[in-house]
Design a protein around this motif. Structure first.
Motif, short mmCIF file in Angstrom:
data_model
loop_
_atom_site.label_atom_id
_atom_site.label_comp_id
_atom_site.label_asym_id
_atom_site.label_seq_id
_atom_site.Cartn_x
_atom_site.Cartn_y
_atom_site.Cartn_z
N GLU A 1 -4.50 2.90 3.99
CA GLU A 1 -4.64 1.48 4.31
C GLU A 1 -3.73 1.04 5.45
O GLU A 1 -4.02 0.07 6.14
N HIS B 1 0.80 -1.22 0.00
CA HIS B 1 0.00 0.00 0.00
C HIS B 1 0.84 1.28 0.00
O HIS B 1 0.49 2.24 -0.67
N CYS B 2 1.92 1.31 0.76
CA CYS B 2 2.62 2.59 0.94
C CYS B 2 4.03 2.64 0.38
O CYS B 2 4.61 3.74 0.31
N SER C 1 0.15 5.34 3.87
CA SER C 1 -1.11 5.34 3.13
C SER C 1 -2.29 5.15 4.09
O SER C 1 -2.11 4.71 5.23
#
Length: 127
Positions: free
Chosen positions: A97, A60-61, A95
């Protein structure tokens, strides 16, 4: 009569628990294979704070990290909390998430791959 009923329910609950564990294991293996492709190598079970865990680059990030050294850090983890129960955690949190602490495997799967999550939910609904 109550005793017989309790034993019957205990047996049903036990069977459901075993089936759910099997479904969770199946989808964990699919997720691990998917993450292994992203990592370009098979994820290995290791220990994190005394618990079984898989460490990997956060799906995600990591894309928000600009330095090579930062991209190489494996900040994401799937940590076994017991039996076939796992939680996702990312120590970077760049992020949406990743923020807000640990996420259940259920929620991690929903964020990672919504189509796969839909199949997972349908299998659980058949119980």
């Amino acid at each position: 009569m109550s005793s017989k009923y309790d034993l019957t329910n205990a047996g049903i609950d036990n069977k459901i628990s075993v089936i759910m564990g099997t479904i969770n294991q199946k989808y964990l293996e699919i997720v691990l294979a998917y993450l292994s492709v992203l990592e370009e190598k098979e994820l290995q079970l290791t220990q994190f704070n005394g618990k079984d865990a898989y460490l990997f680059h956060c799906p995600h990030c990591t894309k928000y990290v600009h330095s090579i050294k930062g991209k190489q850090r494996k900040t994401a983890k799937l940590i076994r909390t017991g039996g076939n129960s796992w939680v996702f955690s990312c120590s970077r949190g760049y992020s949406i998430e990743c923020r807000g602490g640990a996420k259940s495997f259920h929620n991690f799967l929903a964020m990672l791959n919504p189509d796969l999550f839909s199949r997972y939910r349908k299998e659980l609904a058949t119980l």
